[in-house]
Design an enzyme around this catalytic site. Sequence first.
Site: not given
Length: 220
Positions: A15, A90, A129, A163, A174
């Site tokens: 996203k 969400r 990431r 993160r 998640r």
Amino acid sequence: MTLNIILLGPPGAGKGTQASRLVEEHGMVQLSTGDMLRAAVKAGTPIGLQAKAVMDAGELVSDEIVSGLIGERLDELGNETSVIFDGYPRTAAQAEALDGILSARGRKLDHVIELVVDEDALVDRITGRFSCANCGEGYHDRYKLPKVEGTCDVCGNHDFKRRPDDNEETVRTRMAEYRAKTEPILPIYEARGIVSKVDGMAAIDAVNDAIEAILGSDAS
Ligand code: AP5
């Protein structure tokens, strides 16, 4: 034409990656509730203090907080800017709130683009990431490395960060939150005929091409 687009998909679906491309290519504004919450955590605001533990656990921050952030940001932008909602809504309550937020500002949803991905690939994407500590440009250990090792392509900075919620255990939570609370909002938008599905397993450029094809001349 002013567009209002939702990018929907599980953690790591791409996203943020695709929203950045639309920002670059069309001057749209990316409204990422995750980025807004991380900025609040960094600044130590009351919202940030409330959100930190929830985010670190991979759970969802309250509907009131995130919808409040979106409304405030849209007011700052005015009504002439095309926006991409990244990570919002969400929950069903957020989807309902967004309808009210948009109609109160003379906006309407044009597209909901669902990035369809294979769940097994997501843990790999997320745990690999990292991003530039200065400008936030996103990278991946295997799929998107800086062109010059250790140097951000965009700003030339040499510091990178990961993160705190990008570990495997939190990613699993998640994903469970996405399946339980976010996926069920898709039928709301399907009933309006505004959902397009895109293969999020394709290469980043190919996903971008598919999104561009959906937006067509509306985005120019
Ligand atoms: P948020 O920041 O929204 O995180 P997320 O939804 O978990 O999504 P990610 O940012 O992890 O993934 P992405 O889909 O943007 O993927 P990306 O492009 O980076 O939310 C974090 C937390 O904040 C939540 O857990 C919650 O606590 C809170 N929160 C936020 N919004 C909320 C809300 N509305 N309500 C309540 N709480 C909220 O890509 C991932 C990696 O894959 C990158 O390294 C990228 O380079 C790579 N990649 C991307 N596309 C491809 C591709 N096609 N092929 C190969 N690699 C790819």
